[in-house]
Design a protein around this motif. Sequence first.
Motif: not given
Length: 158
Positions: A14-25, A127-142
């Motif tokens: 619910s916190a994720i939903r509310d944050y994204l809907n709020g910040v994106l309007g 430019a360097a690929s992620s050494r773990f096979g994944y990339w990470t953003w913050t939710l604000a960046e996402f």
Amino acid sequence: MANASKARGTRWESAIRDYLNGVLGYSHPTDWRLVKRQAQEGAKDVGDLHAWPFILEAKDVKSPAVPTWLRQAEAEAVNAGFPYGVVIHKVRGKGPALARVHITDAALSRVLADSGGYVPAELYPSAASSRFGYWTWTLAEFAQVLTAVRGTSSPVQG
């Protein structure tokens, strides 16, 4: 007495939903862009939240298991008919904006190719690929990535 882990997970979703809907309007209930929590039905899980074109798998646990979670998110995206699955991991003691959003290198490559250059350059991986096979953003960046990707796609209208 209710299951404490389930209640914590529901609060986090619910916190994720509310944050994204709020910040994106987004607020109108019929707006296709609205981030929505999903009720689980049937044998095939379709993810915790839908934010076209992403399935969001929410995790509020102490010990991360990102590769396993990403496999789960990608399988759920297939089940739901969405192109991408990501994991949103809560950071202890921080609000939703600082949550970690994980995406596989392969999915990120598809997102960047599918967005046709609309994803802001500062959100591209190094430019360097992620050494773990994944990339990470913050939710604000996402949220910025979601806006950019949605600028180039919309769900099929039936």
